[in-house]
Design a protein around this motif. Sequence first.
Motif, short mmCIF file in Angstrom:
data_model
loop_
_atom_site.label_atom_id
_atom_site.label_comp_id
_atom_site.label_asym_id
_atom_site.label_seq_id
_atom_site.Cartn_x
_atom_site.Cartn_y
_atom_site.Cartn_z
N ASP A 154 -36.91 89.16 -20.55
CA ASP A 154 -35.85 90.00 -21.11
C ASP A 154 -36.43 91.24 -21.79
OD1 ASP A 154 -36.50 87.42 -22.64
OD2 ASP A 154 -35.91 88.77 -24.24
N GLY A 155 -37.71 91.18 -22.16
CA GLY A 155 -38.37 92.41 -22.64
C GLY A 155 -38.56 93.35 -21.45
N ASN A 183 -35.34 84.56 -22.30
CA ASN A 183 -35.62 83.56 -23.33
C ASN A 183 -35.29 84.11 -24.73
OD1 ASN A 183 -37.75 85.26 -23.93
ND2 ASN A 183 -39.34 83.91 -23.11
N TYR A 185 -36.14 86.50 -26.59
CA TYR A 185 -37.07 87.26 -27.43
C TYR A 185 -38.15 87.96 -26.60
CZ TYR A 185 -35.00 84.49 -31.14
OH TYR A 185 -34.10 83.92 -31.99
N ALA A 186 -38.52 89.14 -27.05
CA ALA A 186 -39.70 89.83 -26.53
C ALA A 186 -40.68 89.88 -27.70
CB ALA A 186 -39.35 91.22 -26.05
MG LIG Z 1 -38.50 87.17 -23.50
#
Ligand SMILES: [Mg+2]
Length: 322
Positions: A154-155, A183, A185-186
Amino acid sequence: MSAPSANAPSTDISEQALGWLRTMLLIRRFEERAEQLTMRGKIPGGVHPAVGQEATAVGVAAALTVQDTVSAPHRGHHHALAKGMSPDGLMAELYGKATGVSQGRGGSMHLAGFDIGFIGSNGIVGAAVGIALGDAFAAKFRGEHRIAVAFFGDGGINTGRTWEFLNLASAWELPLVAVCENNLYAVETPTASVSGGGSMTQRAESFGLTALSVDGQDVFAVYEAAVAARERAIAGNGPTFIEARTYRYSGHGSGEGVGAYRSAAEIADWREARDPITRCAGRLREMGALAEGDLEVLDKRATEIVDAAVLFAEESPWPETF
Ligand SMILES: [Mg+2]
Ligand SMILES: Cc1ncc(C[n+]2csc(CCOP(=O)(O)OP(=O)(O)O)c2C)c(N)n1
């Protein structure tokens, strides 16, 4: 309880799913051990564990043939194992030994296994999409009956290069399946706090891709989405974007904590209510394909495979020259 591997589909879904469960257990025990070995100084440089994200890799890989290829980001051990990489060769690579899949010169973030269709992991966020894009182009150009899959995080969704790649995949109707493992978070940044423009799938649709979001902790759902995406690509109907909603149980890298940026309730919810291994085992029990004590037997076997991989890595020679 005998079953084929995740890469050898059978017509019986419960037989296939037993293979998925085996592979997910292997990934979990491998990743836990790799993190421990990093903390003990046996594995140099650190690893990005994928504990919690097993179903995304296994569900997608189960829909692929050996000729279909996978490209992966920095967190890529689970993709490699799901695509059929030998745990021995992977562990030896983490150790930096000559018997590693990249002859000990790549380490955790530079894995490759061209014979199994694993065309490489790398540490540049979003770059795996470009590598798979190139291979999807090659497949179409040569008229080959296969697809390329890119995993990214997702980052990675918020980097410009990712959208450049997806734009071309759409314009050229390439047989690419782009799987964003969301998930949440990056590193320590909640991705929602730095993302504009609506959902990921809306953004992908605006580039002309077929886009869907799946429960990434449900290996059956991931598999079905990947099968449909592969069929679309093989039929010449272009790329698909899949958001797989998942969660990493560990910190970003080995030894990193999570307490500073996540609540205990959030962690407990994902670990206790949505765990992909527990859920897959539950489905198999409902189907009558997993009896009392079977999960423990499979888990013990996964641990033995990891034990053997560690021994192999320990006893392997170093590369001759650097
Ligand atoms: Mg992530
Ligand atoms: C181009 C680039 N920018 C920054 C980094 C540093 N970096 C490594 S991993 C990471 C976060 C990636 O987050 P995500 O894509 O969500 O993957 P996850 O770690 O959650 O699996 C960053 C910023 C990098 N490796 N490459």
